[in-house]
Structures are given as C-alpha cells and as structure tokens.
Design a protein around this motif. Sequence first.
Motif, short mmCIF file in Angstrom:
data_model
loop_
_atom_site.label_atom_id
_atom_site.label_comp_id
_atom_site.label_asym_id
_atom_site.label_seq_id
_atom_site.Cartn_x
_atom_site.Cartn_y
_atom_site.Cartn_z
N SER A 14 -24.71 111.04 76.78
CA SER A 14 -23.82 112.03 76.15
C SER A 14 -24.60 112.97 75.24
O SER A 14 -24.41 114.19 75.27
CB SER A 14 -22.73 111.30 75.35
OG SER A 14 -21.87 112.23 74.73
N ILE A 68 -17.71 110.93 79.40
CA ILE A 68 -18.70 111.76 78.71
C ILE A 68 -18.39 113.24 78.97
O ILE A 68 -18.43 114.07 78.05
CB ILE A 68 -20.12 111.40 79.20
CG1 ILE A 68 -20.53 110.04 78.67
CG2 ILE A 68 -21.14 112.47 78.75
CD1 ILE A 68 -21.81 109.49 79.26
N SER A 102 -15.58 114.33 76.82
CA SER A 102 -15.94 114.48 75.42
C SER A 102 -16.71 115.78 75.14
O SER A 102 -16.69 116.28 74.01
CB SER A 102 -16.79 113.29 74.96
OG SER A 102 -18.11 113.34 75.54
#
Length: 334
Positions: free
Chosen positions: A203, A329, A332
Amino acid sequence: MCDKYFANIWVTHRCNYRCRYCYVKPILSNCDLSIETAQEILNFIAQTIDPKQELIINFHGGEPTLNFSVIKYIVETVPSMVGNKVLFGMTTNGSMLTEESIEYLSKHFKYNLSISIDGDEHTQTFNRIPITKVPKYNVILENALLLQRKTGRVRARMTFDRENVADLFSNLKFMIESGFRSIVISPNIYRSDWKEEEFAEVSEQLKRVKQYVQTNNIEGVSLYDIENTFSELSKCTACESYFNFDVDGLIYPCSFVVGQQDFVVGNAASGLLTEKLAYINKVKNTTIHECADCALSPYCLSARCIFANYATTGYFDKPNLVQCNMINIKNSLA
C-alpha cells in the motif's frame, strides 16, 4: 450470449525460464502444439462460435514464441474459417523477439501484447532463472520497448513477491521512465504465507507511485491499482464462450486448471462432454459466503473466479486473500 468468444490456445509447454512464481511450472515439458491439432482446435471454434461474436485468440505457454510457426499458422488460417472479426493476443517473456517477429506481432496482434518484465535488471534476474542461453536483460528490455514504440499498446506485466515488495515503487518508476505506459502488477497469489505488514508495505509503495505520477504530471500511465476507477467483473463464461485448448487438444474451462485431468471437458477433435459441462456449470454457481457482504466483491477476482480460488487455496468457495488484500489496497488509494 456473450458478444465475445475467447479461445486461449496453449501452443507449447516449453519455456526457457523457470520463474520462481510460475503457476504453470508443473506442466512444463517439451510438448508443442502441432499443426494437425491446431487445425482441430480451429475446426472446433468454427463449429461452436456464433456468427455475431467477436473471436479473441490468446496464445499461451510455456513461452509461446518458442512455437512461433504454429502461431503464424493459426493467425493466417483462422480468417478463412470464420466470418467473425478476429483479434489476437499473447503474453511473452520477450527473450525470443526478433526484428521479424516484432514486425509480425505489430501487424497482426491488436487485442493484447503483454511482456512479462518485473522491473529493473536486479529484480528480473532474481525472479526469472534461465535454463537455456537467453539474451541479456538490456536486449529483452530494448526489444520490448521497440514493440511498444511500433504498436503503442504493449502492456508490461510485473509480478512481485514477498521478497521484493520494498522495491515495488522503484521498479514501477523504472518501468515508467523506460517508456512503458500500460503496466499490470500481479502479486504471487499462489503463496499463502503473505504477512499483514507486507500488504501494508504494498500500500505504501503504491501510494508513492501515485504521488510520483501526479507530482510529475506524467500522462498516459495506465496502472489499475492506483486509479480511482473500478471495473466490475463480468460473470464467468467458462465452457460457454471461454475455452482453453491445451497442446494435445484437450479442452479446459480456465487457464488456472489446465493440465488437471479432473477439469477436462472435452477434446477439440471429438467435442465437449455433456456430463463434464454439467459439473462445470454447477461449480460456477458456487456461493462464496466470505464475500457475500463485501462491497468490493463485484470488482474482486476472488469473488468471481472459483477456478483461481481452487488453484490457489484448494477450495472453490475459499477466496484468495492476496487478491482480497489487493482490491482493498486499491480502494484505500482511490
């Protein structure tokens, strides 16, 4: 009915590399698709495709270009057998590309041209172990970029693993600066020992890539994992309008299970097996309960591809957690 008919044709089991993460390694051998079996596959396609469908043929291996003569035979024969629009695609490691093959691919391959290249030379040589004499890394890279310049549509396929997560940003930066614009990153989904902190590192690395692209106003970069858009996955059409043909003419529902006898659904020469089709259709309707309440399930491979789940977890209804983490990920970073 799907408006596209997908035929994945495995032209060889040979490969000049033994990549650490290769999922077809168990079936690698010296077997090639023959002209005779290729003709049987084309006959099967001609008999089962609907006149309104677009035909997409993807060549698989092994390293497909090791059997380039059969690829050329199929490309040059199929238009005379079907009246459908035909598009060709392939993923290659680039090691066998020549000026002649680059010209041929540029002319005929309009659907997909993917080069498996994992980043800079250090990463590439760590992951990809040659078993025969192959060109040096810089030659493969330059050939890939030549193909990119000629077509404008080469996709770099970067596989990464636990051992090089921390190099993801530097490798993506290298690929972008080298001239690639369409990049697909693919974690090794066959490993079950990924750790939570490694996904956190993925990430962070992708966040740096997104900032790098935005800060430097780099246009035209296509990297799905950092984009704000989500692509909803269509339903599985295995054995309806999606077929995988192995070098011996055996037919499988999905590339993830090619070579596994339990999933043979027929033969290009003799056709499909009714009882096996019934089994595949039943399997395709498997409910994945763990994904039922997930808002991201329409975009996640684990919620759609039960064959990928089976190949990586041993169960149709058990989602692959690497895929789950990757879609989270992406969410996000959106």
